[in-house]
Design an enzyme around this catalytic site. Structure first.
Site, PDB file in Angstrom:
ATOM      1  N   LYS A 127       0.838  -1.198   0.000  1.00 41.09           N
ATOM      2  CA  LYS A 127       0.000   0.000   0.000  1.00 41.09           C
ATOM      3  C   LYS A 127       0.875   1.251   0.000  1.00 41.09           C
ATOM      4  O   LYS A 127       1.904   1.306   0.685  1.00 41.09           O
ATOM      5  CB  LYS A 127      -0.905  -0.030   1.232  1.00 41.09           C
ATOM      6  CG  LYS A 127      -1.887   1.130   1.347  1.00 41.09           C
ATOM      7  CD  LYS A 127      -2.754   0.950   2.601  1.00 41.09           C
ATOM      8  CE  LYS A 127      -3.783   2.058   2.752  1.00 41.09           C
ATOM      9  NZ  LYS A 127      -4.662   1.833   3.929  1.00 41.09           N
TER      10      LYS A 127
ATOM     11  N   SER B 154      -9.359   1.691   2.925  1.00 40.37           N
ATOM     12  CA  SER B 154      -8.534   2.474   2.029  1.00 40.37           C
ATOM     13  C   SER B 154      -7.459   1.648   1.327  1.00 40.37           C
ATOM     14  O   SER B 154      -6.784   2.138   0.415  1.00 40.37           O
ATOM     15  CB  SER B 154      -7.879   3.621   2.813  1.00 40.37           C
ATOM     16  OG  SER B 154      -7.008   3.146   3.824  1.00 40.37           O
TER      17      SER B 154
ATOM     18  N   SER C 152      -9.831  -0.537   7.096  1.00 41.32           N
ATOM     19  CA  SER C 152      -9.235  -0.448   5.761  1.00 41.32           C
ATOM     20  C   SER C 152      -8.549  -1.708   5.246  1.00 41.32           C
ATOM     21  O   SER C 152      -8.109  -1.738   4.102  1.00 41.32           O
ATOM     22  CB  SER C 152      -8.248   0.725   5.714  1.00 41.32           C
ATOM     23  OG  SER C 152      -8.944   1.942   5.845  1.00 41.32           O
TER      24      SER C 152
END
Length: 449
Positions: free
Chosen positions: A40, A117, A141
């Protein structure tokens, strides 16, 4: 790693990070040898700019001087990094839609959001572009995109995995988590990422072998709004099948438990929104969610208000309003009360689960929302989602999201939670239950699966 040439919009940039040099024999003995992983764009990788999901952040920050320990741990265990993945701007959403970089395409549910996210990380795993992926989970997330993309996702116990060289969202809740398509891979990654069990520890005493109690609260499944997916029945049947008389199955309402055992929660029950107080929510859990979101907003403001006010970033719709609300918020005079709820809730949940209890709930309150869903409908969904997600968030307990399969074209998942520090026990219980869960789901759904 399979790669059809289509990265589903999962990656910000592709590159190769190789494990540290070692002999072939040494490499083959490493626990993650041969596996690839995605990262990420919230984790620092030395020499590369960490983008935090928004172009203005990337523009105003220098390349990272050091690599996040979580990334280094995966590399040291023999895995190969394959690139940085798209995320929601400033990690402030659970949808996975990014106005600047595009929305990663959900390979499990086309036309629906991938969840955020950690959207790109989940999509990279679901699309077989990486064997596992690193994400972060503050409010949901990792768990949300895992559920939406039909894969496994683990939010470990808060504070157990280093968040050094990871851009903070709200440190009180930030965790490093990971995704995998199968439980053996998830288990291998978990063993690498968690602190090692002390060599002198008695394994049998350190990690319970089976749960003595499985709590499947009926009210949490009412949050789904529809019981058509039969997840409540699937969980009850699976627990009875696998654990039999070894474990007590408890269907008591979690909302009633919170009301009775978290004295300070009453102060936050009086100003719930119409959605939070509706029949499709559990008001005490809505209040828990409210407490967590206010604390999260306060920490986000402390972390990022100066940058937002100075740079005035061009944030996408939805994110822009949320960030501005956080930045404009006044110091909450009830901060002591908020922290009291957090302390009481963690203590109450620890007493409920003890060392070897499992709490089983829906991961999310239904199917992944469609792309560009109406804002009012989405807000209702978010409110119900956070009433579930905040259980692990506010307590700091570990949670694993388990896919049951696809029903009527959308993925369905459930989650298991265990006490703080019982992460390996949690994954072991998930492994024991998973086959039964899939079997019961197939039987319940029949030709709809």
């Amino acid at each position: 790693m399979e790669d059809s040439g289509d990265d589903h919009g999962a990656f910000m940039e592709k590159f190769i990070l190789l494990p540290p040099p070692s002999s072939d024999q040494q490499q083959q003995q490493l626990p993650l040898h041969g596996l690839t992983f995605a990262i990420k764009d919230i984790f620092d990788v030395a020499g590369r700019v960490t983008g935090f999901g928004t172009p203005d952040w990337a523009r105003t920050h220098a390349p990272a001087a050091a690599t996040a320990p979580a990334v280094l741990a995966a590399l040291a265990a023999g895995a190969t990094g394959v690139g940085k993945t798209v995320m929601d701007e400033m990690a402030y959403s659970i949808n996975g839609e990014n106005a600047h970089y595009g929305t990663p395409a959900n390979p499990c549910a086309p036309g629906r959001v991938p969840g955020g996210s950690s959207s790109g990380s989940a999509v990279a795993v679901a699309a077989s572009l990486a064997d596992f992926a690193l994400g972060t989970d503050t409010g949901g997330s990792v768990r949300v995109p895992a559920a939406y993309c039909g894969i496994f996702g683990l939010r470990p116990s808060h504070g157990l995995v280093s968040v050094e060289n990871v851009v903070p969202m709200a440190q009180m809740f930030d965790t490093v988590g990971w995704f995998a398509r199968d439980l053996p891979t998830l288990s291998r990654v978990t063993d690498v990422m968690l602190p090692p069990v002390p060599a002198a520890a008695d394994d049998d005493a350190e990690i319970p072998r089976r749960p003595s109690r499985v709590i499947i609260p009926a009210d949490c499944f009412k949050i789904l709004g529809s019981v058509d997916d039969h997840t409540y029945e699937i969980l009850n049947a699976s627990a009875a099948k696998i654990f039999g008389s070894d474990a007590v199955v408890d269907n008591g309402n979690l909302g009633d438990f919170v009301s009775s055992n978290v004295p300070s929660i009453g102060k936050f029950m009086t100003d719930l929104s119409a959605v939070e107080a509706s029949s499709s929510c559990v008001p005490p859990l809505s209040a828990i969610s409210r407490v967590m979101r206010v604390l999260q907003r306060s920490e986000f403001k402390a972390n990022h208000a100066e940058w937002v006010n100075t740079v005035k970033p061009n944030l996408g719709p939805g994110i822009r309003e949320r960030v501005q609300e956080a930045i404009a918020s006044e110091d909450d005079s009830a901060m002591d009360d908020l922290h009291a709820v957090r302390t009481e809730f963690k203590s109450a949940l620890a007493a409920l689960l003890k060392d070897d209890g499992i709490l089983a709930i829906p991961t999310v309150p239904g199917a992944p929302p469609k792309l560009r869903m109406d804002a009012t409908l989405l807000e209702d969904f978010r409110a119900r989602a956070f009433s579930l997600l905040s259980i692990a968030g506010l307590s700091g307990f570990c949670q694993v999201s388990i896919p049951l399969g696809t029903r009527c074209g959308v993925p369905v998942s459930v989650s298991l939670l265990a006490r703080h520090g019982a992460d390996r026990f949690l994954v072991a219980v998930a492994q024991e239950l998973h086959e039964a869960l899939q079997g019961e789901a197939a039987a319940a759904w029949g030709s709809l699966a």
